[in-house]
Design a protein around this motif. Structure first.
Motif, PDB file in Angstrom:
ATOM      1  N   GLN A 109       4.577 -17.342  12.431  1.00  0.00           N
ATOM      2  CA  GLN A 109       3.315 -17.449  12.776  1.00  0.00           C
ATOM      3  C   GLN A 109       3.067 -17.486  14.447  1.00  0.00           C
ATOM      4  O   GLN A 109       2.323 -16.833  14.895  1.00  0.00           O
ATOM      5  CB  GLN A 109       2.656 -18.716  12.230  1.00  0.00           C
ATOM      6  CG  GLN A 109       1.224 -19.118  12.931  1.00  0.00           C
ATOM      7  CD  GLN A 109       0.741 -20.489  12.590  1.00  0.00           C
ATOM      8  OE1 GLN A 109       1.362 -21.106  11.718  1.00  0.00           O
ATOM      9  NE2 GLN A 109       0.260 -21.106  13.642  1.00  0.00           N
ATOM     10  N   GLY A 114       2.731 -16.002   7.190  1.00  0.00           N
ATOM     11  CA  GLY A 114       2.966 -16.016   8.602  1.00  0.00           C
ATOM     12  C   GLY A 114       1.747 -15.214   9.372  1.00  0.00           C
ATOM     13  O   GLY A 114       1.049 -15.870  10.306  1.00  0.00           O
ATOM     14  N   ARG A 135      -1.674 -17.154   8.620  1.00  0.00           N
ATOM     15  CA  ARG A 135      -1.665 -18.582   9.301  1.00  0.00           C
ATOM     16  C   ARG A 135      -1.794 -18.086  10.913  1.00  0.00           C
ATOM     17  O   ARG A 135      -2.704 -18.597  11.513  1.00  0.00           O
ATOM     18  CB  ARG A 135      -0.397 -19.044   9.376  1.00  0.00           C
ATOM     19  CG  ARG A 135       0.013 -19.856   8.082  1.00  0.00           C
ATOM     20  CD  ARG A 135       1.330 -20.457   8.419  1.00  0.00           C
ATOM     21  NE  ARG A 135       1.805 -20.948   7.053  1.00  0.00           N
ATOM     22  CZ  ARG A 135       2.948 -21.770   6.781  1.00  0.00           C
ATOM     23  NH1 ARG A 135       3.629 -22.017   7.816  1.00  0.00           N
ATOM     24  NH2 ARG A 135       3.581 -22.124   5.444  1.00  0.00           N
ATOM     25  N   ALA A 136      -1.494 -17.053  11.316  1.00  0.00           N
ATOM     26  CA  ALA A 136      -1.863 -16.706  12.840  1.00  0.00           C
ATOM     27  C   ALA A 136      -3.120 -16.183  12.735  1.00  0.00           C
ATOM     28  O   ALA A 136      -3.754 -16.550  13.797  1.00  0.00           O
ATOM     29  CB  ALA A 136      -0.837 -15.534  13.170  1.00  0.00           C
ATOM     30  N   TRP A 141      -5.481 -19.295  12.943  1.00  0.00           N
ATOM     31  CA  TRP A 141      -5.101 -20.278  13.993  1.00  0.00           C
ATOM     32  C   TRP A 141      -6.288 -20.069  15.032  1.00  0.00           C
ATOM     33  O   TRP A 141      -6.693 -19.026  15.421  1.00  0.00           O
ATOM     34  CB  TRP A 141      -3.880 -19.735  14.673  1.00  0.00           C
ATOM     35  CG  TRP A 141      -3.431 -20.714  15.951  1.00  0.00           C
ATOM     36  CD1 TRP A 141      -2.801 -22.058  15.789  1.00  0.00           C
ATOM     37  CD2 TRP A 141      -3.770 -20.612  17.072  1.00  0.00           C
ATOM     38  NE1 TRP A 141      -2.903 -22.614  16.993  1.00  0.00           N
ATOM     39  CE2 TRP A 141      -3.240 -21.739  17.846  1.00  0.00           C
ATOM     40  CE3 TRP A 141      -4.337 -19.408  17.937  1.00  0.00           C
ATOM     41  CZ2 TRP A 141      -3.398 -21.619  19.205  1.00  0.00           C
ATOM     42  CZ3 TRP A 141      -4.082 -19.448  19.242  1.00  0.00           C
ATOM     43  CH2 TRP A 141      -3.647 -20.575  19.787  1.00  0.00           C
TER      44      TRP A 141
END
Length: 166
Positions: A103, A134, A137-138, A141
């Motif tokens: 991430q 990953g 999630r990125a 974010w």
């Protein structure tokens, strides 16, 4: 015009301290680097936090490194995101978590091409599901600008060695 000159005059000492701290860190003078960068990092400068985290990382003080790098990475600093990704990848100062590492490397590589190779290398070790997680999630974010809370000083933060090395 007077307001612009006044603001510039206020910023010059900050830039000087940051430049001095960066120079000291690059030359391995960690004592000076910490002394110059810590006040700026305490004020919320993501650049100073990233450099300070890098200094602690190079000293092997991963707990302090993780603290400062997390603050800078949380504000969107790509070098701090890269360092944090490497810490999670290798389990240095944090539990090893390759999805968390991925991430941070995804986020870093969006702003800094130097992180792309690290991201690709890590991806080769992950399953397709881990890569998707990953990347998810990125994508979710969001930077945390303005949410900085200074860390209380608990004991010495400057190494005892006069050359500034651990």
């Amino acid at each position: 015009m007077k307001a612009a000159i006044f603001l510039l005059a206020l910023c010059v000492p900050v830039w000087a301290g940051l430049a001095d701290g960066e120079h000291a860190a690059q030359n391995g003078d960690f004592r000076t680097a910490i002394a110059e960068l810590r006040p700026l990092a305490d004020q919320g400068s993501d650049e100073a936090q990233a450099w300070l985290g890098g200094v602690y990382f190079r000293q092997g003080n991963y707990e302090e490194a993780q603290w400062w790098l997390s603050l800078a990475a949380g504000q969107g600093h790509p070098v701090a995101q890269t360092f944090l990704g490497l810490m999670y990848q290798d389990g240095k100062g944090v539990p090893q978590d390759r999805i968390e590492a991925y991430q941070w490397l995804v986020l870093a590589s969006a702003q800094d091409a130097r992180a792309i190779g690290l991201r690709v290398r890590l991806a080769s070790l992950l399953t397709a599901a881990e890569i998707v997680e990953g990347e998810r999630r990125a994508e979710e974010w969001k930077p945390e600008k303005g949410l900085f809370v200074p860390r209380p000083k608990a004991g010495p933060v400057i190494p005892s060695d006069p050359r500034g090395r651990a």
